[in-house]
Motif scaffolding. Sequence first.
Motif, PDB file in Angstrom:
ATOM      1  N   SER A 129       0.886  -1.284  -0.040  1.00 42.34           N
ATOM      2  CA  SER A 129      -0.115  -0.024   0.021  1.00 42.34           C
ATOM      3  C   SER A 129       0.940   1.260  -0.078  1.00 42.34           C
ATOM      4  N   THR A 131       0.652   5.328   0.486  1.00 41.46           N
ATOM      5  CA  THR A 131      -0.209   6.634   0.675  1.00 41.46           C
ATOM      6  C   THR A 131       0.517   8.066   0.627  1.00 41.46           C
ATOM      7  N   VAL A 139      -4.655  12.434   4.484  1.00 36.55           N
ATOM      8  CA  VAL A 139      -4.414  11.436   3.168  1.00 36.55           C
ATOM      9  C   VAL A 139      -4.896  12.340   1.808  1.00 36.55           C
ATOM     10  N   LYS A 142      -4.377   7.408  -2.012  1.00 42.20           N
ATOM     11  CA  LYS A 142      -4.032   5.918  -1.393  1.00 42.20           C
ATOM     12  C   LYS A 142      -4.340   4.839  -2.245  1.00 42.20           C
ATOM     13  N   GLN A 144      -3.598   0.302  -3.255  1.00 46.02           N
ATOM     14  CA  GLN A 144      -2.950  -0.809  -2.983  1.00 46.02           C
ATOM     15  C   GLN A 144      -2.370  -1.435  -4.263  1.00 46.02           C
TER      16      GLN A 144
END
Length: 459
Positions: A129, A131, A139, A142, A144
Motif C-alpha cells: 500500500s 499513501t 491523506v 492511497k 494498493q
Amino acid sequence: MGLSIFDLFKIGIGPSSSHTVGPMVAANRFLDELQANQHFEQTQRIKADLYGSLAMTGEGHATDVAVLLGLLGEQPDSVSPDKVPEYVSDIKNNDRLKLGGIRTITFHFDTDLQFHFGSSLPSHPNGMSLTALDANGQVLYKNQYYSVGGGFVLNEQEASSNLSTNLQAAPIPYPFEKGQDLLDHGKNSGLSIAELVLENEKHLGRSQDIPKDLMAIWQVMDQCIQRGCEQTGKLPGGLDVDRRASDIHKRLINKPKEQWDDLQSMDWVSLFALAVNEENAAGGRVVTAPTNGAAGVIPAVLAYYDRFVPGNSEQGIQTFLATAAAIGMLYKKNASISAAEVGCQGEIGVACSMAAGALCAVLGGTNEQIENAAEIGMEHNLGLTCDPVAGLVQVPCIERNTMGAVKAINAARLALQGTGQHRVSLDSVIETMHQTGLDMQDKYKETATGGLAVNVVVC
C-alpha cells in the motif's frame, strides 16, 4: 488477451522480479496516479506498507530499496545498479526523498516504510500500500498494489476486476488461451509456435523492430553471463555465499578441448546459469525470464544453443525466445509465475518448461514435440517449493537455476526422440501445477518459514 513477448522478458535489476521489479513498477504507477489526480504538487510525505511475502522476505529481496527507487522515479530497465547504494544512503541519512526525481519531500525510512509481518492483503500474497500525505498529515491519495510475478503489477481496482495483468487486450490473428489452441493454429496455418507468436507480436505495437529487440534481450542475457563470470567475492546479504562462477569459468577455459568429456557442455550450462543468478543476487542487471529468481535458466539454455549447437543463428535465437514466450504466456494466463502463489514450480519450473520447448524448437522439433518438451519440463518440477534461506535469493535459488537448465536440455532431447504423442498434455500439467500451488502450505511459498529456510543454520 494479447500478451507480448516483451511482457515475459523484461530488463530489470535483481534480486527478484516480484519483490524488486514489481514494487518499483508499483511505485512508478503510484507517481503516475498522483499526477493524474493532481496530488503530486501537494504531496509532502509518502507512507509505504508491505504485506504478505513482500514483508516476510522483503528485506532479503530488497523490496524496501525497490520502493525507494520507484518513488525516486527510477525505472527497472534503466536504473544504474552502481548508483543504488548512493540513492538509498541519501534517503536514510537525510530523511528526504526526491519524489519522481522532481520534488524533495520528507521521508523517514524507519517509520514511513513498514513491513507488516504475518499480515496479507486480500487479492495476492505480494501486496503493498502506498499513501500520499499533505503538509498537515491528511491523506491525499492511497492505493494498493499487487506484484503478481514476473514484474507484472495490478492496482486495487484492477485486482478487484479480476484482471490477470494491467495490460489491455489487443486484437491478434492467433489468439490462444491453451496449449491446444497453439497446436490447432499450427495445424490450420502451417506455422510454427514461434511464427504464430511473432505474427501476434506484429499487432501488439510493443516493438517497431521485433528481431532487433529480441536480439537486444539476448544481448542483455549474454552480457549478464559475461559479468557473472568475471565477478569475485561474496554476495551481499549476510549469508557469506561465495561467488563461484569466476573460478569455474577459469577452470573450464583452461581445460584443453581434447580433454573434454561427454558432459563438458553441461558444465558450461551450469556455469551460465550460476553466473546469471549470482549477478541477480548481487542486484545486477538481468532479464526477467519469466522471473528474476529463475533468470538463469533460459539464458543458460540459449547460451548452450549459441555456443554448442551446430548451425546456430540469430534467427534461431529469435525463434528460441518467441517459443519460450509462448509457453510462458500459457502459465501466466492459466496458473502463475509467482513463487508467493505457487512455490518455486512457478518460477524454476516455468522457466524450465519454457526453455525445454524453446530448445526443442531450434533443434528442429515439431509443434507437437515442442509442446511435449514443455510438458516434460514442468511435470518433473511439480511441487517444487520456495524456501529461501534468510529470505535471500541465494540458497537454494542460485544452484536451482543450474538444475532447471540441465533438466530443460534433457526434456528437449527426450521429446525429440518421440513423435509428439504423449499421455500428459501441457495444458493438464499447467492445471496440475496450479492446483498443487493452491494446496501448498504458505511456509513453502517464499515466506522463509519452512523447508531449507528453517533447517539451515544462519551464522
